[in-house]
Design an enzyme around this catalytic site. Structure first.
Site, PDB file in Angstrom:
ATOM      1  N   GLY A  79       0.811  -1.225   0.239  1.00 17.89           N
ATOM      2  CA  GLY A  79      -0.126  -0.074   0.169  1.00 17.89           C
ATOM      3  C   GLY A  79       0.876   1.107   0.065  1.00 17.89           C
ATOM      4  O   GLY A  79       1.862   1.196  -0.614  1.00 17.89           O
ATOM      5  N   GLN A  95       2.741   2.521   2.173  1.00 16.72           N
ATOM      6  CA  GLN A  95       4.483   2.436   2.520  1.00 16.72           C
ATOM      7  C   GLN A  95       5.102   1.350   1.785  1.00 16.72           C
ATOM      8  O   GLN A  95       6.135   1.177   1.386  1.00 16.72           O
ATOM      9  CB  GLN A  95       4.520   2.327   4.226  1.00 16.72           C
ATOM     10  CG  GLN A  95       4.141   3.600   4.933  1.00 16.72           C
ATOM     11  CD  GLN A  95       5.181   4.614   4.624  1.00 16.72           C
ATOM     12  OE1 GLN A  95       6.390   4.208   4.446  1.00 16.72           O
ATOM     13  NE2 GLN A  95       4.836   5.792   4.933  1.00 16.72           N
ATOM     14  N   SER A 108      -5.251 -10.246  -3.666  1.00 15.91           N
ATOM     15  CA  SER A 108      -4.890  -8.772  -3.438  1.00 15.91           C
ATOM     16  C   SER A 108      -4.740  -8.045  -4.742  1.00 15.91           C
ATOM     17  O   SER A 108      -4.333  -8.551  -5.750  1.00 15.91           O
ATOM     18  CB  SER A 108      -3.892  -8.707  -2.592  1.00 15.91           C
ATOM     19  OG  SER A 108      -3.339  -7.324  -2.954  1.00 15.91           O
ATOM     20  N   HIS A 164       5.635   1.390  12.310  1.00 12.91           N
ATOM     21  CA  HIS A 164       4.867   1.964  13.409  1.00 12.91           C
ATOM     22  C   HIS A 164       4.954   0.980  14.729  1.00 12.91           C
ATOM     23  O   HIS A 164       4.901  -0.189  14.329  1.00 12.91           O
ATOM     24  CB  HIS A 164       3.575   2.346  13.018  1.00 12.91           C
ATOM     25  CG  HIS A 164       2.717   2.937  13.854  1.00 12.91           C
ATOM     26  ND1 HIS A 164       3.140   4.027  14.991  1.00 12.91           N
ATOM     27  CD2 HIS A 164       1.330   2.307  14.273  1.00 12.91           C
ATOM     28  CE1 HIS A 164       1.914   4.025  15.791  1.00 12.91           C
ATOM     29  NE2 HIS A 164       1.223   3.467  15.341  1.00 12.91           N
ATOM     30  N   GLY A 169       3.776   7.258   1.825  1.00 19.90           N
ATOM     31  CA  GLY A 169       4.715   6.377   1.245  1.00 19.90           C
ATOM     32  C   GLY A 169       4.743   6.958  -0.381  1.00 19.90           C
ATOM     33  O   GLY A 169       6.022   6.850  -0.845  1.00 19.90           O
ATOM     34  N   ASP A 182       2.769   9.364  18.432  1.00 16.40           N
ATOM     35  CA  ASP A 182       2.214   9.437  17.010  1.00 16.40           C
ATOM     36  C   ASP A 182       0.616   9.400  17.342  1.00 16.40           C
ATOM     37  O   ASP A 182      -0.115   9.965  16.846  1.00 16.40           O
ATOM     38  CB  ASP A 182       2.463   8.155  16.320  1.00 16.40           C
ATOM     39  CG  ASP A 182       1.939   8.109  14.926  1.00 16.40           C
ATOM     40  OD1 ASP A 182       2.478   8.776  14.115  1.00 16.40           O
ATOM     41  OD2 ASP A 182       0.924   7.292  14.753  1.00 16.40           O
ATOM     42  N   SER A 187      -2.748  39.080   7.893  1.00 21.15           N
ATOM     43  CA  SER A 187      -2.899  40.641   8.220  1.00 21.15           C
ATOM     44  C   SER A 187      -2.775  40.879   9.657  1.00 21.15           C
ATOM     45  O   SER A 187      -2.848  39.852  10.464  1.00 21.15           O
ATOM     46  CB  SER A 187      -4.236  41.169   7.761  1.00 21.15           C
ATOM     47  OG  SER A 187      -5.473  40.629   8.876  1.00 21.15           O
TER      48      SER A 187
HETATM   49  P1  NDP Z   1      -2.151   0.581   3.602  1.00 18.04           P
HETATM   50  O1  NDP Z   1      -3.356   0.473   3.862  1.00 18.04           O
HETATM   51  O2  NDP Z   1      -1.660   1.777   2.490  1.00 18.04           O
HETATM   52  O3  NDP Z   1      -1.631  -0.521   2.802  1.00 18.04           O
HETATM   53  C1  NDP Z   1      -1.712  -1.965   3.372  1.00 18.04           C
HETATM   54  C2  NDP Z   1      -1.223  -3.079   2.453  1.00 18.04           C
HETATM   55  O4  NDP Z   1      -1.356  -4.179   3.412  1.00 18.04           O
HETATM   56  C3  NDP Z   1      -2.092  -3.150   1.451  1.00 18.04           C
HETATM   57  O5  NDP Z   1      -1.282  -3.303   0.110  1.00 18.04           O
HETATM   58  C4  NDP Z   1      -2.978  -4.587   1.293  1.00 18.04           C
HETATM   59  O6  NDP Z   1      -3.352  -5.157   0.412  1.00 18.04           O
HETATM   60  C5  NDP Z   1      -2.037  -5.269   2.355  1.00 18.04           C
HETATM   61  N1  NDP Z   1      -2.466  -6.216   3.198  1.00 18.04           N
HETATM   62  C6  NDP Z   1      -3.425  -6.376   4.028  1.00 18.04           C
HETATM   63  N2  NDP Z   1      -3.710  -7.557   4.454  1.00 18.04           N
HETATM   64  C7  NDP Z   1      -2.574  -7.982   4.089  1.00 18.04           C
HETATM   65  C8  NDP Z   1      -2.101  -9.279   4.646  1.00 18.04           C
HETATM   66  N3  NDP Z   1      -2.812 -10.152   5.543  1.00 18.04           N
HETATM   67  N4  NDP Z   1      -0.978  -9.777   4.105  1.00 18.04           N
HETATM   68  C9  NDP Z   1      -0.181  -9.096   3.308  1.00 18.04           C
HETATM   69  N5  NDP Z   1      -0.671  -7.972   3.076  1.00 18.04           N
HETATM   70  C10 NDP Z   1      -1.655  -7.527   3.387  1.00 18.04           C
HETATM   71  O7  NDP Z   1      -1.196   0.776   4.755  1.00 18.04           O
HETATM   72  P2  NDP Z   1       0.180   1.795   5.160  1.00 18.04           P
HETATM   73  O8  NDP Z   1       1.113   1.661   4.184  1.00 18.04           O
HETATM   74  O9  NDP Z   1      -0.634   3.156   5.413  1.00 18.04           O
HETATM   75  O10 NDP Z   1       0.639   1.349   6.559  1.00 18.04           O
HETATM   76  C11 NDP Z   1       1.528   0.300   6.681  1.00 18.04           C
HETATM   77  C12 NDP Z   1       2.263   0.592   8.054  1.00 18.04           C
HETATM   78  O11 NDP Z   1       3.036   1.900   7.621  1.00 18.04           O
HETATM   79  C13 NDP Z   1       1.346   0.728   9.339  1.00 18.04           C
HETATM   80  O12 NDP Z   1       2.055   0.212  10.195  1.00 18.04           O
HETATM   81  C14 NDP Z   1       1.288   2.221   9.335  1.00 18.04           C
HETATM   82  O13 NDP Z   1       0.872   2.863  10.863  1.00 18.04           O
HETATM   83  C15 NDP Z   1       3.013   2.578   9.030  1.00 18.04           C
HETATM   84  N6  NDP Z   1       3.016   3.981   8.340  1.00 18.04           N
HETATM   85  C16 NDP Z   1       1.912   4.490   7.645  1.00 18.04           C
HETATM   86  C17 NDP Z   1       2.209   5.976   7.082  1.00 18.04           C
HETATM   87  C18 NDP Z   1       1.363   6.426   6.129  1.00 18.04           C
HETATM   88  O14 NDP Z   1       1.640   7.848   5.496  1.00 18.04           O
HETATM   89  N7  NDP Z   1       0.391   5.695   5.374  1.00 18.04           N
HETATM   90  C19 NDP Z   1       3.385   6.671   7.421  1.00 18.04           C
HETATM   91  C20 NDP Z   1       4.286   5.917   8.509  1.00 18.04           C
HETATM   92  C21 NDP Z   1       3.960   4.723   8.798  1.00 18.04           C
HETATM   93  P3  NDP Z   1      -4.369  -4.616  -0.836  1.00 18.04           P
HETATM   94  O15 NDP Z   1      -3.399  -3.891  -1.611  1.00 18.04           O
HETATM   95  O16 NDP Z   1      -4.807  -5.710  -1.457  1.00 18.04           O
HETATM   96  O17 NDP Z   1      -5.258  -3.998   0.015  1.00 18.04           O
HETATM   97 MG    MG Z   2       1.910   9.639  12.532  1.00 14.50          MG
END
Ligand code: NDP
Ligand code: MG
Length: 364
Positions: A45, A47, A70, A127, A153, A210, A271
């Site tokens: 996703g 990140q 997925s 996180h 990300g 956070d 202002s």
């Molecule tokens: P997202 O929701 O953007 O993405 C999550 C991803 O995980 C998706 O690709 C999803 O699949 C996949 N997924 C869901 N379930 C599973 C599983 N069982 N096995 C494998 N993959 C799976 O998450 P983020 O990137 O926002 O967050 C990820 C981490 O990064 C968290 O810990 C968050 O706290 C941390 N973080 C996030 C930030 C941000 O700005 N977003 C900033 C800093 C840290 P699918 O693509 O099919 O939905």
């Molecule tokens: Mg934060």
């Protein structure tokens, strides 16, 4: 399952007594360490895509772990990445980065990560929640580290591609190998983090600040402030459209100024009348009562009661969370906003996904 202060509370105590931030840049990190590992990035996703692509471009052996079905499999493969199931990806790796949503990490650990961990492996997070509240308890013999970019990300990836970086927080919860810090910094370097600076912290400090930031200021605080301002004007008989522009639309202009030059630059740019109102009205809105409530919110984060409630809510299928989301979407400012934004294409307006969708992964 434990919800009280976990063993991570130890590193918190260590941290709060240390006042000077330690920031590491490129010359303080050795890319070779992560280049010698086999890395699994779980999730693709916000990140996940940034880490996987930048690791690959930094010469790291990387594969992506995604569940069958997925929607992101095609995207990752389209970028030339190898995609396996999370379990397979963990089995063939000795460094696992967990980039699935925080509330799903506990189940993924039980299914795929835990069974594949062996001594000498490293488990990475972006996180600290799962570790801080003991939802995941890795075995001894495994390094447990955090590399948490301070930005979404898509920004992390874009900055990396342009030769720059987004700052990262780095932390070590368990240093089984004696080499966890250099490894964490090596990973940070591979995604561009040490170009902007890797700030040393702890899982406890990162998680608690956070959660506090998003609850008291960034999300909870700002949303309520916007609604309260809008409601006050509309109830007093002003046009909702005018109230929308004042209380929501213009917030961006103010935040952009603060982002670039702090409160002083924002106050320099507005202002003198606006600045005078800032000084006289601000402390009447954020009163000593509000500050007291902030302290209570922080206490509930630190004693684990917020996390406990949120995990219990997830275990029940999020009934209250989803009901609140639905109710919030019916607020007059949310009904009015899309109509006004549709007439301002320069905003690149987007419509929030439907109620059944828990996270707008593609729009972050
Ligand atoms: P997202 O929701 O953007 O993405 C999550 C991803 O995980 C998706 O690709 C999803 O699949 C996949 N997924 C869901 N379930 C599973 C599983 N069982 N096995 C494998 N993959 C799976 O998450 P983020 O990137 O926002 O967050 C990820 C981490 O990064 C968290 O810990 C968050 O706290 C941390 N973080 C996030 C930030 C941000 O700005 N977003 C900033 C800093 C840290 P699918 O693509 O099919 O939905
Ligand atoms: Mg934060």
């Amino acid at each position: 399952m434990r919800f009280g202060p976990s063993s991570a509370a130890r590193d918190h105590d260590e941290k709060v007594t240390r006042k000077v931030a330690e920031i590491i840049y490129d010359d303080g990190a050795d890319l070779g360490l992560v280049q010698r590992r086999h890395v699994a990035v779980l999730g693709y996703g916000s990140q996940g895509h940034a880490h996987a692509l930048s690791l690959r471009d930094s010469g790291v052996d990387v594969r992506v772990g995604l569940p069958e079905g997925s929607g992101s499999i095609e995207k990752a493969e389209g970028e030339g990445l190898r995609v396996l199931t999370p379990r397979e990806a963990c089995e063939e790796s000795d460094l696992i980065m967990v980039l699935v949503p925080d509330h799903l990490q506990r189940a993924l650990y039980a299914d795929a990560i835990g069974p594949a961990l062996v001594e000498g492996d490293a488990l990475f997070f972006a996180h600290g929640l799962s570790i801080r509240y003991g939802l995941i308890q890795p075995p001894s013999g495994v390094d447990v580290c955090m590399v948490a970019p301070k930005g979404p990300g898509h920004l992390v990836r874009r900055q990396f591609s342009e030769g720059r970086g987004v700052p990262v927080l780095v932390a070590v919860h368990a240093d089984a190998s004696g080499n966890a810090w250099p490894l964490a910094l090596s990973y940070a370097k591979a995604i561009g983090g040490t170009r902007a600076g890797a700030l040393k912290t702890t899982f406890t400090e990162e998680t608690e600040t956070d959660l506090f930031g998003e609850q008291a200021v960034l999300c909870g605080g700002v949303s309520e402030l916007i609604k309260a301002g809008f409601d006050t004007l509309v109830e007093a008989g002003y046009q909702p459209e005018v109230a929308y522009f004042e209380c929501m639309h213009e917030l961006k202009l103010i935040v952009d100024l603060i982002y670039r030059g702090g409160l002083s630059y924002m106050r320099y740019s507005i202002s003198d009348t606006a600045e005078q109102g800032d000084y006289t009205a601000g402390p009447r809105i954020i009163t000593s009562k509000t500050r007291e409530e902030m302290k209570k919110i922080l206490a509930e984060i630190r004693d684990g009661s917020f996390a406990k409630e949120w995990i219990e809510e997830n275990d029940k299928g999020c009934p209250n969370f989803l009901a609140t989301r639905q109710r919030e979407q019916t607020h007059p400012i949310e009904q009015l906003g899309p109509k006004l934004r549709a007439m301002m294409p320069f905003l690149q307006p987007v419509v929030a996904p439907g109620l059944a969708t828990k996270a707008a992964t593609s729009e972050k």
